[in-house]
Design an enzyme around this catalytic site. Sequence first.
Site, mmCIF file in Angstrom:
data_model
loop_
_atom_site.group_PDB
_atom_site.id
_atom_site.type_symbol
_atom_site.label_atom_id
_atom_site.label_comp_id
_atom_site.label_asym_id
_atom_site.label_seq_id
_atom_site.Cartn_x
_atom_site.Cartn_y
_atom_site.Cartn_z
ATOM 1 N N GLU A 94 -0.798 1.127 -13.365
ATOM 2 C CA GLU A 94 0.569 1.782 -13.081
ATOM 3 C C GLU A 94 0.481 3.119 -13.765
ATOM 4 O O GLU A 94 0.179 3.229 -15.142
ATOM 5 C CB GLU A 94 1.625 1.025 -13.195
ATOM 6 N N LYS A 116 6.571 1.942 -4.902
ATOM 7 C CA LYS A 116 6.970 0.941 -5.371
ATOM 8 C C LYS A 116 8.358 0.467 -5.063
ATOM 9 O O LYS A 116 9.229 1.167 -5.012
ATOM 10 C CB LYS A 116 6.992 1.169 -6.847
ATOM 11 N N CYS A 157 3.465 -3.707 -10.587
ATOM 12 C CA CYS A 157 4.011 -4.099 -11.923
ATOM 13 C C CYS A 157 5.277 -5.114 -11.460
ATOM 14 O O CYS A 157 5.009 -6.293 -11.002
ATOM 15 C CB CYS A 157 4.485 -2.996 -12.770
#
Length: 262
Positions: free
Chosen positions: A42, A112, A146
């Site tokens: 990321e 995300k 994540c």
Amino acid sequence: MRISCVQLDMEFCNVERNYKKAEELITSTARNENPDLIVLPETWSTGYFPREDLEKYCEDDCSRVKSVFSALARDYGVNIAAGSVANIKNGGIFNTACVFDRDGRLVAEYDKTHLFTPMDEHKYFNFGSNVVTFELDGKKCGIVICYDIRFPELIRTLALEKIELLIMSSQWPDKRVNHLQVLTQARAIENQMFVACCNSCGTADGAVFGGSSQIIDPWGKVLARAGEKEEVITADCDFDIIKEIRNSINVFHDRRTEIYRI
């Protein structure tokens, strides 16, 4: 499928250095490991994440990622999940991941969806709103970033789309690295899929990131795990075992959707 995760030690806010390092590691990995898929972490181009003048470090619709990694994928004939970068599009800033196939075609772009509020990520980035699936070499894949891994609803949604491989790019801190190991194994076991998790390492803006990238099979077996330093891990994944596992312990058939409240 042979998968390599490039656990990158990025330098905070040094985009040029980080691009140079990423390109070098992609090149050496493609040549030395002969993988089918290479995965990056990321926000590897900036570290996680510059709050001052964030817009200065953003890409415009992932333009540089698309140019650089499309060419690398095509030149080396390898699929690349190019991690994520801070990205301006549709009038906002997103944490965006791009995936390219062996011909250099962009096959997935994911923003995300779960922003890490304990570090005020939601104050700087816009929330993504789409679940993304795609195919690489005939295998159906999904991608998350994540913090997303802490939300089993999202991963089960991808599993119900019949993905066989979950790709995860992260900037997971050293002090909670045991959570990363357990959560990725749990997602692999409960959804009977492969998980390729590529974390970063090193220090960015005072935060220490924990490495421990890992590639996990649908039984939860860790096929490869990195240490705390910059390195590349590689594992061969036999996708033929997925059908056998899903037939022997058929959790998807045995779900009780009529009693779930999520």
